[in-house]
Design an enzyme around this catalytic site. Structure first.
Site, PDB file in Angstrom:
ATOM      1  CB  ALA A 163       3.723  15.641  60.770  1.00  0.00           C
TER       2      ALA A 163
ATOM      3  NE  ARG B 248       1.786  10.269  52.174  1.00  0.00           N
ATOM      4  CZ  ARG B 248       1.084  10.638  51.050  1.00  0.00           C
ATOM      5  NH1 ARG B 248      -0.201  10.437  50.241  1.00  0.00           N
ATOM      6  NH2 ARG B 248       2.128  11.199  50.223  1.00  0.00           N
TER       7      ARG B 248
ATOM      8  NE  ARG C 163      10.227   9.564  54.440  1.00  0.00           N
ATOM      9  CZ  ARG C 163       9.304  10.404  52.639  1.00  0.00           C
ATOM     10  NH1 ARG C 163      10.434   9.588  52.050  1.00  0.00           N
ATOM     11  NH2 ARG C 163       8.640  10.531  53.203  1.00  0.00           N
TER      12      ARG C 163
ATOM     13  CE  LYS D 137      10.095  24.312  43.555  1.00  0.00           C
ATOM     14  NZ  LYS D 137      11.337  23.066  43.809  1.00  0.00           N
TER      15      LYS D 137
ATOM     16  CD  GLU E  90      16.348  32.924  50.722  1.00  0.00           C
ATOM     17  OE1 GLU E  90      16.379  32.733  49.204  1.00  0.00           O
ATOM     18  OE2 GLU E  90      17.072  33.844  51.793  1.00  0.00           O
TER      19      GLU E  90
ATOM     20  CB  VAL F  38      14.026  31.485  45.148  1.00  0.00           C
ATOM     21  CG1 VAL F  38      14.919  31.655  43.299  1.00  0.00           C
ATOM     22  CG2 VAL F  38      12.428  31.660  44.818  1.00  0.00           C
TER      23      VAL F  38
ATOM     24  CE  LYS G 215      13.271  26.230  41.548  1.00  0.00           C
ATOM     25  NZ  LYS G 215      14.461  25.084  41.198  1.00  0.00           N
TER      26      LYS G 215
ATOM     27  N   GLY H 216      19.145  19.515  46.167  1.00  0.00           N
ATOM     28  CA  GLY H 216      19.779  18.325  47.582  1.00  0.00           C
ATOM     29  C   GLY H 216      19.204  18.724  48.768  1.00  0.00           C
TER      30      GLY H 216
HETATM   31  N1  HSE Z   1      13.919  20.113  40.132  1.00  0.00           N
HETATM   32  C1  HSE Z   1      14.411  21.389  41.203  1.00  0.00           C
HETATM   33  C2  HSE Z   1      15.892  21.404  40.407  1.00  0.00           C
HETATM   34  C3  HSE Z   1      14.946  21.233  42.444  1.00  0.00           C
HETATM   35  O1  HSE Z   1      16.188  20.774  39.019  1.00  0.00           O
HETATM   36  O2  HSE Z   1      16.291  22.424  40.220  1.00  0.00           O
HETATM   37  C4  HSE Z   1      14.721  22.316  43.174  1.00  0.00           C
HETATM   38  O3  HSE Z   1      13.848  23.297  42.762  1.00  0.00           O
END
Ligand code: HSE
Length: 437
Positions: free
Chosen positions: A43, A45, A49, A105, A129, A132, A205, A302
């Site tokens: 799913a 929007r 993509r 998070k 997982e 964090v 986190k 990433g």
């Molecule tokens: N914006 C976060 C960072 C990426 O810069 O670490 C994922 O939590």
């Protein structure tokens, strides 16, 4: 055994990575999980993509509710982000008896208690997982690998964007603003970059890690937060001169009176491994009473690093799907009826050593006046440096390191020092964390 069927909510960076890695490593993942794990619905929007990823047979929809309503779907992967729509979808998926895997998070730090309780009520898992430190399996380490220990503290560089900014400022002597822009272009920053630079993302986190480490409920509203926007290159280079690196740390520590839970820039001795974590990389140190200090390092964001964590959760769910819910690894590590109400301490009660930078009029007695105030609050100085005058008669930078003191005494001392006529401007205070193993 029949493959387990997964519905992806959101196929942006992490969703795309999850789809790609699941497909690429399908065979090994099946051998590990004991059954196939296949995405059968996506799913998003952005239908174009979603269609660009979907293989034949995968249903694409613009409506996330279609995934939740589909009785064939066993696990819903929530990668939409935010705390409103995502919360409704996660609770709806749980209500339908589906397991949930999420990288969200903010959602769990704010609404974890409600979500985990709903999941327990339905006998399903909420695995997180990826929420964090991206690809670092720190939740698994805390929840399972270190269960023998009484955890003493957890300290982490858990925001890659902030760490990237501090690294670039130090290594290339660049100011804050252009480096932030660069970080955003590289795609690491949160949709709202204030979350990265004001410590909010790191606070989400550390809230989750604190709950898992100490067996307390998630309490995002109790985290002390201070970001990196006020740090200057001057402070970064003075810290270096004194043998420290400045890092944005998420810290949670068990002390006699309760639990510290805080995010702020900190001076760390430059010879600690964690002080040398540079760029967008993340690292988390955990100190357990039996194991001592341990360190976990890797990519904190990433597409594929985060997918690595999402898929590890999918495998966990696939492995335990048929297990008796009472015998599963608890979502917050401690059994739900064994959580304690150990208080999260107000920041005023936290004790730290500090780096202070003051701009002082260079005349006889100036240092004595400042030392007097510190002594009045029982604050002991461990090092002092005075930089040379830059303009005739102008103030000089005086840098002081102090021994540990309660935050409330340091706040009061700083307030009084700022009223002294020989001190110009505000006092810069950065806390020091020795992170001794
Ligand atoms: N914006 C976060 C960072 C990426 O810069 O670490 C994922 O939590």
């Amino acid at each position: 055994m029949k493959p387990i069927k997964v519905g992806l909510l959101g196929i942006g960076t992490v969703g795309g990575g999850t789809y790609t890695v699941l497909k690429r490593n399908q065979e090994e993942i099946t051998r590990r999980a004991g059954r196939g794990i296949v995405v059968t619905m996506i799913a998003d929007r952005d239908l174009d993509r979603a269609n660009s990823f979907a293989d034949s047979g995968v249903v694409v929809t613009g409506n996330a509710q279609d995934v939740i309503a589909n009785p064939e779907i066993d696990i819903v992967v929530e990668l939409i982000g935010g705390t409103t729509i995502a919360k409704d979808l996660v609770l709806a998926a749980i209500a339908q008896g589906k397991h949930v895997v999420t990288a969200n998070k903010a959602l769990l730090a704010n609404h974890g208690t409600e979500i985990f309780s709903a999941a327990r009520g339905k006998g399903v898992m909420v695995a997180f997982e990826a929420a964090v430190a991206g690809g670092i399996p720190i939740i698994k380490a805390l929840r399972e690998g270190l269960t023998a220990n009484r955890i003493e503290w957890v300290a982490g560089i858990i925001n890659g964007t902030a760490n990237f900014i501090l690294s670039e400022m130090r290594e290339k002597s660049l100011p804050f603003a252009p480096v932030l822009e660069q970080a955003q272009k590289l795609g690491y920053a949160e949709a709202d970059p204030t979350y990265d630079i004001e410590g909010v993302d790191a606070a989400h986190k550390i809230t989750l890690m604190s709950a898992i480490a100490f067996g307390v409920p998630v309490q995002f509203d109790k985290v002390y937060m201070e970001g990196i926007t006020k740090l200057t290159q001057e402070d970064i280079s003075y810290a270096e001169e004194l043998g420290y690196r400045i890092k944005l740390l998420g810290i949670t520590r068990r002390v006699e009176k309760g639990i510290e839970l805080r995010v702020h820039p900190a001076l760390i001795p430059a010879n600690r491994l964690i002080a040398n974590v540079e760029g967008v990389m993340n690292a988390v140190m955990v100190k357990g009473d039996a194991v001592g200090a341990t360190l976990y390092y890797g990519a904190g964001a990433g597409a594929e690093p985060t997918a690595s964590a999402v898929i590890a959760d999918l495998v966990d769910v696939a492995r335990v799907q048929t297990a008796d819910p009472a015998n599963r690894v608890p979502m917050l590590s401690f059994q739900p009826d064994a959580l304690t109400d150990t208080p999260i301490l107000p920041m005023e009660e936290v004790e730290t050593a500090c780096y202070l930078r003051l701009q002082v009029i260079d005349k006889p007695g100036s240092l004595a006046e400042i030392s007097r105030v510190l002594a009045d609050f029982n604050i002991s100085i461990s090092a002092v440096i005075q930089k040379e005058v830059t303009s005739e008669g102008g103030p000089v930078n005086v840098i002081m390191l102090t021994h540990k003191n309660p935050e409330k005494d340091m706040n009061a001392a700083i307030a009084r020092i700022e009223t002294l006529s020989i001190v110009t401007g505000r006092v810069t205070r950065i806390r020091i964390e020795e992170l001794e193993g």
